[in-house]
Design a protein around this motif. Structure first.
Motif, short mmCIF file in Angstrom:
data_model
loop_
_atom_site.label_atom_id
_atom_site.label_comp_id
_atom_site.label_asym_id
_atom_site.label_seq_id
_atom_site.Cartn_x
_atom_site.Cartn_y
_atom_site.Cartn_z
N GLU A 34 -3.05 -7.39 9.37
CA GLU A 34 -3.41 -7.38 7.96
C GLU A 34 -2.22 -7.95 7.20
N TYR A 35 -2.45 -8.98 6.40
CA TYR A 35 -1.32 -9.60 5.70
C TYR A 35 -1.35 -9.37 4.20
N ASP A 36 -2.41 -8.77 3.67
CA ASP A 36 -2.43 -8.48 2.24
C ASP A 36 -3.55 -7.49 1.96
N GLY A 37 -3.39 -6.76 0.91
CA GLY A 37 -4.41 -5.85 0.41
C GLY A 37 -4.17 -5.69 -1.08
N ARG A 38 -5.28 -5.65 -1.84
CA ARG A 38 -5.09 -5.58 -3.29
C ARG A 38 -6.34 -5.05 -3.96
N PRO A 39 -6.19 -4.57 -5.20
CA PRO A 39 -7.37 -4.16 -5.96
C PRO A 39 -8.25 -5.38 -6.23
N GLU A 40 -9.55 -5.15 -6.22
CA GLU A 40 -10.49 -6.25 -6.44
C GLU A 40 -11.26 -6.09 -7.74
N ALA A 41 -11.54 -4.84 -8.14
CA ALA A 41 -12.30 -4.61 -9.37
C ALA A 41 -12.00 -3.21 -9.90
N TYR A 42 -12.15 -3.08 -11.22
CA TYR A 42 -11.89 -1.81 -11.91
C TYR A 42 -13.10 -1.46 -12.78
N ALA A 43 -13.28 -0.17 -13.00
CA ALA A 43 -14.27 0.34 -13.96
C ALA A 43 -13.66 1.58 -14.60
N ASP A 44 -13.67 1.64 -15.91
CA ASP A 44 -13.08 2.77 -16.64
C ASP A 44 -11.65 3.05 -16.18
N ASN A 45 -10.87 1.99 -16.03
CA ASN A 45 -9.47 2.06 -15.62
C ASN A 45 -9.26 2.67 -14.24
N GLN A 46 -10.29 2.66 -13.41
CA GLN A 46 -10.19 3.15 -12.04
C GLN A 46 -10.52 2.00 -11.08
N GLU A 47 -9.74 1.90 -10.03
CA GLU A 47 -10.02 0.88 -9.02
C GLU A 47 -11.30 1.27 -8.27
N ILE A 48 -12.25 0.35 -8.22
CA ILE A 48 -13.51 0.65 -7.54
C ILE A 48 -13.74 -0.23 -6.31
N LEU A 49 -13.08 -1.37 -6.24
CA LEU A 49 -13.17 -2.25 -5.07
C LEU A 49 -11.77 -2.68 -4.67
N TYR A 53 -7.00 -8.56 3.59
CA TYR A 53 -6.86 -9.90 4.15
C TYR A 53 -6.28 -9.78 5.56
N TYR A 54 -7.00 -10.32 6.52
CA TYR A 54 -6.58 -10.25 7.92
C TYR A 54 -6.44 -11.66 8.49
N GLN A 55 -5.48 -11.80 9.38
CA GLN A 55 -5.34 -13.04 10.14
C GLN A 55 -5.64 -12.73 11.60
N PHE A 100 -9.47 -14.05 7.16
CA PHE A 100 -10.69 -13.50 6.57
C PHE A 100 -10.35 -12.49 5.49
N LYS A 101 -11.21 -12.43 4.50
CA LYS A 101 -11.10 -11.45 3.42
C LYS A 101 -12.30 -10.51 3.51
N PHE A 102 -12.01 -9.21 3.34
CA PHE A 102 -13.04 -8.18 3.34
C PHE A 102 -12.91 -7.39 2.05
N ILE A 103 -14.02 -7.07 1.41
CA ILE A 103 -14.03 -6.28 0.19
C ILE A 103 -14.81 -5.00 0.47
#
Length: 107
Positions: A34-49, A53-55, A100-103
């Protein structure tokens, strides 16, 4: 992190695989990380997605095209999207790197 799902998918391919470093002796194998991980989406100031990122690196001294196709198919079935792909050659060993990216929904 999606390690259990990745391990399960790689287990179906019939080749050795390892996280970050391979210590075996087979001529064809897969190393992943795994070379990266990050927030993808927020709702009401909370991370929801969140995204992961994997190689995946295929190392082989022979034709690995069938393995490459099977690996991509198994990662697509996990819901991954291919980000990029490239090759390296060192001596008689071919290395094919696929990212590859996974959400996923945040737990």
């Amino acid at each position: 992190m999606m390690d259990n799902e990745i391990i399960q998918a790689l287990s179906t391919l019939g080749f050795d695989f390892a996280y970050e470093e391979y210590a075996g002796s087979n001529d064809t194998y897969i190393v992943y990380s795994e070379y990266d991980g990050r927030p993808e989406a927020y709702a009401d100031n909370q991370e929801i997605l969140e995204s992961f990122y994997y190689q995946f690196d295929i190392f082989s001294k022979s034709d690995y095209s069938a393995l490459l196709k099977a690996l991509k198919q198994s990662l697509f079935l996990l819901g991954g999207t291919r980000q990029n792909e490239f090759s390296h050659f060192e001596g008689e060993v071919h290395q094919r790197s696929i990212r590859f990216k996974f959400i996923r929904e945040t737990e």
